[in-house]
Scaffold this motif. Structure first.
Motif, PDB file in Angstrom:
ATOM      1  N   HIS A 128     -23.549 -28.964  14.941  1.00  0.00           N
ATOM      2  CA  HIS A 128     -23.331 -28.067  13.812  1.00  0.00           C
ATOM      3  C   HIS A 128     -23.087 -28.921  12.569  1.00  0.00           C
ATOM      4  N   ILE A 129     -23.270 -28.295  11.394  1.00  0.00           N
ATOM      5  CA  ILE A 129     -23.371 -29.140  10.195  1.00  0.00           C
ATOM      6  C   ILE A 129     -22.800 -28.466   8.954  1.00  0.00           C
ATOM      7  N   GLY A 130     -22.243 -29.287   8.062  1.00  0.00           N
ATOM      8  CA  GLY A 130     -21.962 -28.862   6.700  1.00  0.00           C
ATOM      9  C   GLY A 130     -20.700 -28.058   6.475  1.00  0.00           C
ATOM     10  N   LEU A 131     -20.627 -27.461   5.290  1.00  0.00           N
ATOM     11  CA  LEU A 131     -19.470 -26.676   4.864  1.00  0.00           C
ATOM     12  C   LEU A 131     -19.039 -25.632   5.892  1.00  0.00           C
ATOM     13  N   MET A 132     -20.001 -24.867   6.387  1.00  0.00           N
ATOM     14  CA  MET A 132     -19.703 -23.744   7.272  1.00  0.00           C
ATOM     15  C   MET A 132     -19.889 -24.081   8.745  1.00  0.00           C
ATOM     16  N   MET A 133     -20.274 -25.331   9.038  1.00  0.00           N
ATOM     17  CA  MET A 133     -20.509 -25.778  10.410  1.00  0.00           C
ATOM     18  C   MET A 133     -21.415 -24.805  11.177  1.00  0.00           C
ATOM     19  N   VAL A 134     -22.556 -24.538  10.552  1.00  0.00           N
ATOM     20  CA  VAL A 134     -23.562 -23.707  11.212  1.00  0.00           C
ATOM     21  C   VAL A 134     -24.444 -24.596  12.087  1.00  0.00           C
ATOM     22  N   LYS A 135     -25.263 -23.989  12.933  1.00  0.00           N
ATOM     23  CA  LYS A 135     -26.157 -24.778  13.777  1.00  0.00           C
ATOM     24  C   LYS A 135     -27.048 -25.657  12.896  1.00  0.00           C
ATOM     25  N   LEU A 166     -14.369 -16.456   2.665  1.00  0.00           N
ATOM     26  CA  LEU A 166     -15.267 -17.548   3.048  1.00  0.00           C
ATOM     27  C   LEU A 166     -14.727 -18.911   2.639  1.00  0.00           C
ATOM     28  N   THR A 167     -13.907 -18.963   1.603  1.00  0.00           N
ATOM     29  CA  THR A 167     -13.335 -20.258   1.217  1.00  0.00           C
ATOM     30  C   THR A 167     -12.420 -20.774   2.328  1.00  0.00           C
ATOM     31  N   GLY A 168     -11.715 -19.851   2.967  1.00  0.00           N
ATOM     32  CA  GLY A 168     -10.882 -20.247   4.098  1.00  0.00           C
ATOM     33  C   GLY A 168     -11.703 -20.723   5.273  1.00  0.00           C
ATOM     34  N   VAL A 169     -12.823 -20.032   5.510  1.00  0.00           N
ATOM     35  CA  VAL A 169     -13.715 -20.452   6.591  1.00  0.00           C
ATOM     36  C   VAL A 169     -14.257 -21.855   6.324  1.00  0.00           C
ATOM     37  N   ALA A 170     -14.690 -22.098   5.076  1.00  0.00           N
ATOM     38  CA  ALA A 170     -15.256 -23.403   4.725  1.00  0.00           C
ATOM     39  C   ALA A 170     -14.222 -24.515   4.833  1.00  0.00           C
ATOM     40  N   MET A 171     -12.963 -24.208   4.480  1.00  0.00           N
ATOM     41  CA  MET A 171     -11.918 -25.221   4.592  1.00  0.00           C
ATOM     42  C   MET A 171     -11.629 -25.528   6.058  1.00  0.00           C
ATOM     43  N   HIS A 172     -11.594 -24.500   6.885  1.00  0.00           N
ATOM     44  CA  HIS A 172     -11.299 -24.689   8.309  1.00  0.00           C
ATOM     45  C   HIS A 172     -12.450 -25.395   9.023  1.00  0.00           C
ATOM     46  N   GLU A 173     -13.667 -24.974   8.739  1.00  0.00           N
ATOM     47  CA  GLU A 173     -14.820 -25.493   9.476  1.00  0.00           C
ATOM     48  C   GLU A 173     -15.273 -26.859   8.971  1.00  0.00           C
ATOM     49  N   GLY A 174     -15.435 -26.994   7.666  1.00  0.00           N
ATOM     50  CA  GLY A 174     -16.030 -28.219   7.134  1.00  0.00           C
ATOM     51  C   GLY A 174     -15.172 -28.976   6.151  1.00  0.00           C
ATOM     52  N   THR A 175     -13.846 -28.673   6.125  1.00  0.00           N
ATOM     53  CA  THR A 175     -12.904 -29.301   5.185  1.00  0.00           C
ATOM     54  C   THR A 175     -13.439 -29.317   3.752  1.00  0.00           C
ATOM     55  N   TYR A 176     -14.203 -28.285   3.429  1.00  0.00           N
ATOM     56  CA  TYR A 176     -14.734 -28.088   2.076  1.00  0.00           C
ATOM     57  C   TYR A 176     -15.719 -29.183   1.655  1.00  0.00           C
ATOM     58  N   HIS A 177     -16.384 -29.788   2.626  1.00  0.00           N
ATOM     59  CA  HIS A 177     -17.341 -30.857   2.325  1.00  0.00           C
ATOM     60  C   HIS A 177     -18.664 -30.606   3.045  1.00  0.00           C
ATOM     61  N   GLN A 178     -19.730 -30.634   2.280  1.00  0.00           N
ATOM     62  CA  GLN A 178     -21.069 -30.571   2.852  1.00  0.00           C
ATOM     63  C   GLN A 178     -21.512 -31.954   3.340  1.00  0.00           C
ATOM     64  N   PHE A 179     -21.057 -33.010   2.655  1.00  0.00           N
ATOM     65  CA  PHE A 179     -21.449 -34.378   2.999  1.00  0.00           C
ATOM     66  C   PHE A 179     -20.221 -35.209   3.330  1.00  0.00           C
ATOM     67  N   TRP A 180     -20.410 -36.207   4.194  1.00  0.00           N
ATOM     68  CA  TRP A 180     -19.294 -36.936   4.790  1.00  0.00           C
ATOM     69  C   TRP A 180     -19.759 -38.362   5.055  1.00  0.00           C
ATOM     70  N   THR A 181     -18.836 -39.299   5.176  1.00  0.00           N
ATOM     71  CA  THR A 181     -19.223 -40.689   5.422  1.00  0.00           C
ATOM     72  C   THR A 181     -18.596 -41.212   6.710  1.00  0.00           C
ATOM     73  N   VAL A 182     -18.992 -42.413   7.064  1.00  0.00           N
ATOM     74  CA  VAL A 182     -18.456 -43.071   8.246  1.00  0.00           C
ATOM     75  C   VAL A 182     -16.989 -43.451   8.045  1.00  0.00           C
TER      76      VAL A 182
END
Length: 417
Positions: free
Chosen positions: A368-375, A319-335
């Motif tokens: 889609h949103i967050g670490l795992m880019m879920v709906k 799952l760490t690989g999934v989170a890195m691929h999907e959400g670059t290991y970040h739940q929150f992001w800025t402009v």
């Protein structure tokens, strides 16, 4: 402009003008008696040409406070306030249209207010379709926009005559001397989710001062939606409460949710009227969730899955690989984040230079949103633990489907069919 205000400004056919209206109407020019600042002071009159501004004013109950059009000044709008342009026109042509706009300090524009003269019907008509008729091609127009709880700072009023800019008037709006004034939270304040493993805020203090002497009623309305409009309907959370006196503090905590919070505090004055003040603050994510904490949670979610149909000694860091691929290991992001920045929600960066930490949106502005880019759901956006568990559920479902498909493909080979 509300219909009753236009009704006050323009009398019906046959209705006599008030004394102050009569004093303003002269052929070829306009003598404008400036509005009274206090009961003891009346400012001198001034003459303008065929189209020109009278003092710009803020209406608060029966009180009028004006700013001299010759330069910027300060206006307080503690409650029920309207920025009002009052100006006269001379010799209006049939179909001539006057449009009004107000430019906020952040550059956004309030527009859509207008008056149009019909020489055939002898009527003024405004943007709401309301008409006032009479033989008054030279008349004092009053148009305005409610500004209490709007932005403080330097504004600009504009008047357009058939699309041509004829008046530009700078002024400043403040909340000085208000009967009720919010001291906390403040405009554009950022409140981060730093408690309970980055899922809850510290207590937010709500406090206001009032000269009215009574209790203060509060409303705090939170809203959030990604740039693509998810969740749909948008996340909302409205709270109401009361503080018993001036300066009393009430605390609210925000758990697994965030966004823009519009706050209103109102009280009742001795004459029975309602006065209010407003502020807008934002609940955002943390600047950074400890990557080690994220890794531990991802591994724990994978290894503790009770319904796994794959070996218990499988790859624990999957799952760490999934989170890195999907959400670059970040739940929150800025402009300002790279390579794909978040949307500038609420215009905080473009207007105020504030790069808030919003839930990490997918490339299509947040379906889609967050670490795992879920709906995108409210909980998956604002609770990173929920986002991981939701992602684990999606992964488990897809893996089970893949195993079933593999079995169906292999079955004929196993049985010689």
């Amino acid at each position: 402009m509300p219909q009753d205000r236009l009704t006050q400004a323009l009398p019906k056919r046959g209705k006599s003008r008030s004394a102050h209206q009569n004093s303003r109407h002269h052929a070829g020019s306009m003598m404008m008696a400036r509005l009274r600042w206090t009961a003891r002071r009346t400012l001198r009159a001034k003459t303008f040409g065929s189209i020109g501004p009278e003092p710009l004013e803020v209406r608060r109950h029966a009180l009028r406070i004006h700013v001299d059009p010759s330069g910027a000044d300060s206006i307080a709008f503690p409650s029920d306030a309207y920025v009002v342009i009052v100006h006269g026109s001379n010799g209006m042509a049939d179909g001539e249209r006057l449009e009004y706009s107000f430019i906020r300090p952040d550059g956004s524009v309030l527009s859509g207010l207008w008056l149009q003269w019909d020489a055939t019907t002898q009527c003024w008509t405004n943007q709401s379709g309301f008409s006032s008729c009479g033989p008054y091609p030279f008349w004092t127009m009053i148009e305005g926009y409610p500004v209490n709880c709007d932005q403080t700072g330097f504004w600009t009023a504009q008047i357009f005559d058939n699309g041509v800019l004829v008046v530009t008037l700078p002024f400043m709006l403040t909340r000085d001397g208000a009967p009720v004034a919010i001291t906390s939270p403040t405009d554009n304040q950022l409140v981060q989710l730093l408690q309970q493993t980055y899922t809850a805020s510290d207590p937010v203090h709500f406090s206001a001062t009032t000269s009215a002497g009574g209790s203060i009623s509060w409303s705090a309305a939170l809203s959030y939606q990604t740039g693509a409009g998810y969740p749909s309907p948008k996340l909302t959370d409205t709270r109401t409460f009361t503080t018993t006196a001036s300066g009393v503090v009430h605390d609210e905590t925000y758990q697994s949710l965030g966004g823009q919070v519009k706050v209103t505090a109102q009280t009742t004055t001795s004459d029975g009227s309602t006065v209010k003040d407003c502020a807008t603050f934002y609940v955002e994510g943390p600047d950074n969730i400890d990557p080690n904490l994220t890794t531990n949670q991802l591994v724990a979610s994978y290894t503790s899955s009770a319904s796994r149909s794959y070996p218990s000694d499988g790859t624990p860091n999957l799952l760490t690989g999934v989170a890195m691929h999907e959400g670059t290991y970040h739940q929150f992001w800025t402009v300002l984040s790279t390579p794909t920045p978040n949307e500038d929600l609420f215009g905080l960066y473009s207007k105020f230079g504030i790069a808030a930490q919003w839930p990490h949106e997918s490339y299509d502005k947040g379906t889609h949103i967050g670490l795992m880019m879920v709906k995108t759901t409210a909980s998956a956006a604002w609770n990173w633990l929920t986002n991981i568990n939701t992602g684990m559920g999606v992964f488990r479902m897809r893996l089970a489907t893949w195993i079933d498909c593999l079995f169906l493909l292999a079955y004929p080979l196993i049985h010689g069919r």
